[in-house]
Design a protein around this motif. Structure first.
Motif, short mmCIF file in Angstrom:
data_model
loop_
_atom_site.label_atom_id
_atom_site.label_comp_id
_atom_site.label_asym_id
_atom_site.label_seq_id
_atom_site.Cartn_x
_atom_site.Cartn_y
_atom_site.Cartn_z
N LEU A 1 5.60 5.01 -6.26
CA LEU A 1 5.84 6.38 -5.83
C LEU A 1 6.56 7.18 -6.92
CD1 LEU A 1 5.65 8.55 -3.69
CD2 LEU A 1 7.72 7.60 -2.63
N VAL A 2 7.56 6.59 -7.53
CA VAL A 2 8.27 7.27 -8.63
C VAL A 2 7.29 7.57 -9.77
CG1 VAL A 2 10.02 6.95 -10.43
CG2 VAL A 2 10.55 6.41 -8.05
N ALA A 3 6.42 6.62 -10.07
CA ALA A 3 5.43 6.84 -11.14
C ALA A 3 4.47 7.97 -10.76
CB ALA A 3 4.66 5.55 -11.41
N ALA A 4 4.04 8.02 -9.50
CA ALA A 4 3.11 9.06 -9.04
C ALA A 4 3.78 10.44 -9.04
CB ALA A 4 2.58 8.72 -7.65
N LEU A 5 5.05 10.48 -8.64
CA LEU A 5 5.77 11.75 -8.58
C LEU A 5 6.19 12.25 -9.96
CD1 LEU A 5 8.15 11.08 -5.54
CD2 LEU A 5 6.17 12.62 -5.59
N VAL B 1 0.85 -1.19 0.00
CA VAL B 1 0.00 0.00 0.00
C VAL B 1 0.89 1.24 0.00
CG1 VAL B 1 -1.77 1.27 1.27
CG2 VAL B 1 -1.81 -1.23 1.25
N LEU B 2 0.65 2.15 -0.93
CA LEU B 2 1.35 3.42 -1.00
C LEU B 2 0.47 4.48 -0.35
CD1 LEU B 2 3.43 5.51 -2.04
CD2 LEU B 2 2.20 5.50 -4.21
N LEU B 3 1.01 5.15 0.68
CA LEU B 3 0.31 6.26 1.33
C LEU B 3 0.91 7.56 0.79
CD1 LEU B 3 0.28 4.94 5.00
CD2 LEU B 3 -1.48 4.68 3.24
N ASP B 4 0.09 8.36 0.12
CA ASP B 4 0.54 9.59 -0.51
C ASP B 4 -0.02 10.78 0.25
OD1 ASP B 4 1.17 11.74 -2.12
OD2 ASP B 4 0.19 10.95 -3.91
N TYR B 5 0.86 11.48 0.96
CA TYR B 5 0.46 12.67 1.73
C TYR B 5 0.65 13.95 0.92
CZ TYR B 5 0.72 9.44 5.68
OH TYR B 5 0.53 8.39 6.54
N GLY B 6 0.92 13.83 -0.36
CA GLY B 6 1.07 14.99 -1.23
C GLY B 6 2.21 15.89 -0.80
N ASP B 7 1.94 17.19 -0.77
CA ASP B 7 2.97 18.18 -0.44
C ASP B 7 3.47 18.06 1.00
OD1 ASP B 7 2.75 19.22 -2.99
OD2 ASP B 7 1.39 20.84 -2.39
N PHE B 8 2.76 17.32 1.84
CA PHE B 8 3.13 17.21 3.25
C PHE B 8 3.87 15.91 3.56
CE2 PHE B 8 -0.65 19.87 2.98
CZ PHE B 8 -0.15 21.04 3.54
N SER B 9 4.26 15.19 2.53
CA SER B 9 4.88 13.87 2.73
C SER B 9 6.06 13.88 3.68
CB SER B 9 5.29 13.27 1.40
OG SER B 9 4.16 12.97 0.63
N GLU B 10 6.95 14.85 3.53
CA GLU B 10 8.13 14.87 4.39
C GLU B 10 7.81 15.29 5.82
OE1 GLU B 10 12.19 15.11 2.37
OE2 GLU B 10 11.06 16.85 1.63
N GLU B 11 6.72 15.97 6.02
CA GLU B 11 6.33 16.32 7.38
C GLU B 11 5.61 15.16 8.07
OE1 GLU B 11 4.16 20.03 7.73
OE2 GLU B 11 5.03 20.67 5.83
N ARG C 1 8.61 -3.16 -0.60
CA ARG C 1 9.24 -1.83 -0.69
C ARG C 1 9.57 -1.48 -2.14
NH1 ARG C 1 12.70 1.43 2.98
NH2 ARG C 1 13.77 2.88 1.63
N ARG C 2 10.08 -2.44 -2.90
CA ARG C 2 10.41 -2.20 -4.30
C ARG C 2 9.16 -1.76 -5.06
NH1 ARG C 2 9.78 -3.88 -9.06
NH2 ARG C 2 8.56 -5.71 -8.52
N ARG C 3 8.06 -2.44 -4.84
CA ARG C 3 6.82 -2.12 -5.54
C ARG C 3 6.26 -0.75 -5.12
NH1 ARG C 3 3.49 -7.42 -6.98
NH2 ARG C 3 5.23 -8.81 -7.39
N ILE C 4 6.37 -0.45 -3.83
CA ILE C 4 5.90 0.84 -3.34
C ILE C 4 6.76 1.97 -3.92
CG2 ILE C 4 5.68 2.29 -1.28
CD1 ILE C 4 4.88 -0.36 0.22
N GLU C 5 8.07 1.79 -3.92
CA GLU C 5 8.95 2.81 -4.49
C GLU C 5 8.68 3.01 -5.98
OE1 GLU C 5 13.06 2.12 -3.55
OE2 GLU C 5 12.73 2.50 -1.42
N GLU C 6 8.46 1.92 -6.70
CA GLU C 6 8.15 2.01 -8.14
C GLU C 6 6.86 2.81 -8.35
OE1 GLU C 6 6.54 -1.47 -10.61
OE2 GLU C 6 8.70 -1.48 -11.02
#
Length: 109
Positions: free
Chosen positions: A83-87, A17-27, A76-81
């Motif tokens: 995330l890169v696609a979403a970003l 599961v990828l959790l996307d917090y948008g602009d607040f991800s790093e916070e 983790r590999r799938r989530i990172e893949e």
């Protein structure tokens, strides 16, 4: 938690599961070896709210990845893949990186 998948029960699948917090991800995001207390402090100290998008990725059979560490690495590999696609660009270092938490065996006294 993944220890219950050693060996995987029949019919059990793992769904990353990828959790996307948008602009607040790093916070908001709890990344790598960050201590839970530090993550909680960051989240609780911030003002306002944020949107969370939950992306359920394709499930996979844990029997194809022997051991909980291999299952976690594939997740983790799938989530990172995803995330890169979403970003739309490669990942960069996390702004709030901390030293890794290492295990030290107890000393016999």
């Amino acid at each position: 938690m993944l220890r219950v998948l050693e060996p995987p029960p029949p019919g059990v699948m793992v769904q990353p599961v990828l959790l996307d917090y948008g602009d607040f991800s790093e916070e908001i995001g709890w990344i790598g070896q960050e201590r839970g207390l530090n993550n909680a402090r960051r989240i609780l100290a911030r003002k306002g709210n944020f949107e969370l998008k939950v992306h359920f990725l394709e499930p996979f059979d844990p029997r194809d990845y022997p051991g909980r560490k291999a299952i976690a690495a594939e997740s983790r590999r799938r989530i990172e893949e995803a995330l890169v696609a979403a970003l739309g660009h490669p990942l960069r270092p996390f702004r709030y990186a901390e030293e890794a938490i290492g295990y030290k065996a107890p000393t016999n006294q």
